[in-house]
Design a protein around this motif. Structure first.
Motif, PDB file in Angstrom:
ATOM      1  N   THR A 260      39.525  32.726  49.594  1.00  0.00           N
ATOM      2  CA  THR A 260      38.811  31.652  49.109  1.00  0.00           C
ATOM      3  C   THR A 260      37.371  31.745  49.891  1.00  0.00           C
ATOM      4  O   THR A 260      36.969  32.089  50.949  1.00  0.00           O
ATOM      5  N   ASN A 261      36.231  31.609  48.838  1.00  0.00           N
ATOM      6  CA  ASN A 261      34.963  31.805  49.203  1.00  0.00           C
ATOM      7  C   ASN A 261      34.183  30.412  49.276  1.00  0.00           C
ATOM      8  O   ASN A 261      34.128  29.760  48.163  1.00  0.00           O
ATOM      9  N   PHE A 262      33.810  30.092  50.546  1.00  0.00           N
ATOM     10  CA  PHE A 262      33.100  28.545  50.252  1.00  0.00           C
ATOM     11  C   PHE A 262      31.744  28.714  49.850  1.00  0.00           C
ATOM     12  O   PHE A 262      30.943  27.692  49.952  1.00  0.00           O
ATOM     13  N   ILE A 263      30.995  29.906  49.647  1.00  0.00           N
ATOM     14  CA  ILE A 263      29.671  29.877  49.062  1.00  0.00           C
ATOM     15  C   ILE A 263      29.782  29.806  47.381  1.00  0.00           C
ATOM     16  O   ILE A 263      30.276  30.626  46.901  1.00  0.00           O
ATOM     17  N   ARG A 264      29.114  28.719  47.104  1.00  0.00           N
ATOM     18  CA  ARG A 264      29.239  28.461  45.653  1.00  0.00           C
ATOM     19  C   ARG A 264      27.979  28.918  44.959  1.00  0.00           C
ATOM     20  O   ARG A 264      26.686  28.566  45.669  1.00  0.00           O
TER      21      ARG A 264
END
Length: 211
Positions: free
Chosen positions: A207-211
């Motif tokens: 999961t990457n929290f940078i969008r």
């Protein structure tokens, strides 16, 4: 059954070695073979984050000028793994850290090679900083879905000159209890394999929290 232990100290027979030997003695009493590999005196480069082990899927690091790939295969073939390190500025010894970063990443991206193996961490310490190192070593085991037996305190023994840890009575008891518990767990797991089906591994979600 077999256990492979990794001595991350620059000293071949320093306090890390002596702590590992106490654990190993208990395993050997139960008929479990133990091999100790000296890592801390080698020249091991850190991970280059090149992704080669992900692309190649051959259970190897792309760097071939050291013994890391040989050690990875030893770990794959073993039933149990011991990680031992001295304390360098409240952290794992540098050579050991470079080895662990590469070995455990290769294992994790090649079908979880160390999954459900029994693993323990052992630390030799002069005075302070041992608990952070113990935690750092355990992070590798936890991330790999390994099974961790415990002792009756944190797996740390104290001493300065080589062999002084053997004078730490509580530390030596910790290592003995750890070795007994490791042997017991390995035997229980081995006995249970014919009767309890191992569940299939889940594909890792990133999961990457940078969008």
């Amino acid at each position: 059954m077999k256990v492979v232990a990794f001595n991350g100290s620059p000293r071949k027979e320093g306090n890390t070695y002596h702590a590992i030997k106490v654990v190993a003695a208990e395993l050997e009493k139960e008929g479990i073979e133990v091999e100790i590999v000296h890592v801390g005196n080698k020249v091991i480069r850190g991970c280059m984050a090149c992704g080669g082990c992900v692309r190649n899927q051959n259970e190897q690091c792309v760097m071939k000028n050291d013994e890391v790939n040989e050690w990875i295969q030893k770990m794959k073939e073993a039933d149990g793994i011991i990680l031992g390190s001295p304390v360098h500025y409240s952290a794992i010894g540098g050579t050991m850290k470079s080895f662990l970063d590469r070995a455990f990443y290769v294992a994790s991206v090649n079908n979880g090679m160390f999954r459900h193996k029994v693993g323990v961490s052992v630390v030799a310490d002069r005075r302070a900083g041992g608990v952070p190192v113990f935690d750092q070593l355990n992070n590798f085991l936890n991330y790999s879905e390994m099974i961790m037996p415990t002792s009756n305190y944190w797996n740390i023994a104290y001493g300065t000159a080589p062999g002084e840890v053997t004078q730490d009575e509580e530390g030596m008891q910790i290592m003995r209890v750890l070795g007994k518990n490791m042997a017991w767990l390995m035997k229980v797991m081995e006995a249970g394999k014919p009767h309890v089906k191992e569940h299939e591994p889940e594909k890792k979600i990133f999961t990457n929290f940078i969008r």
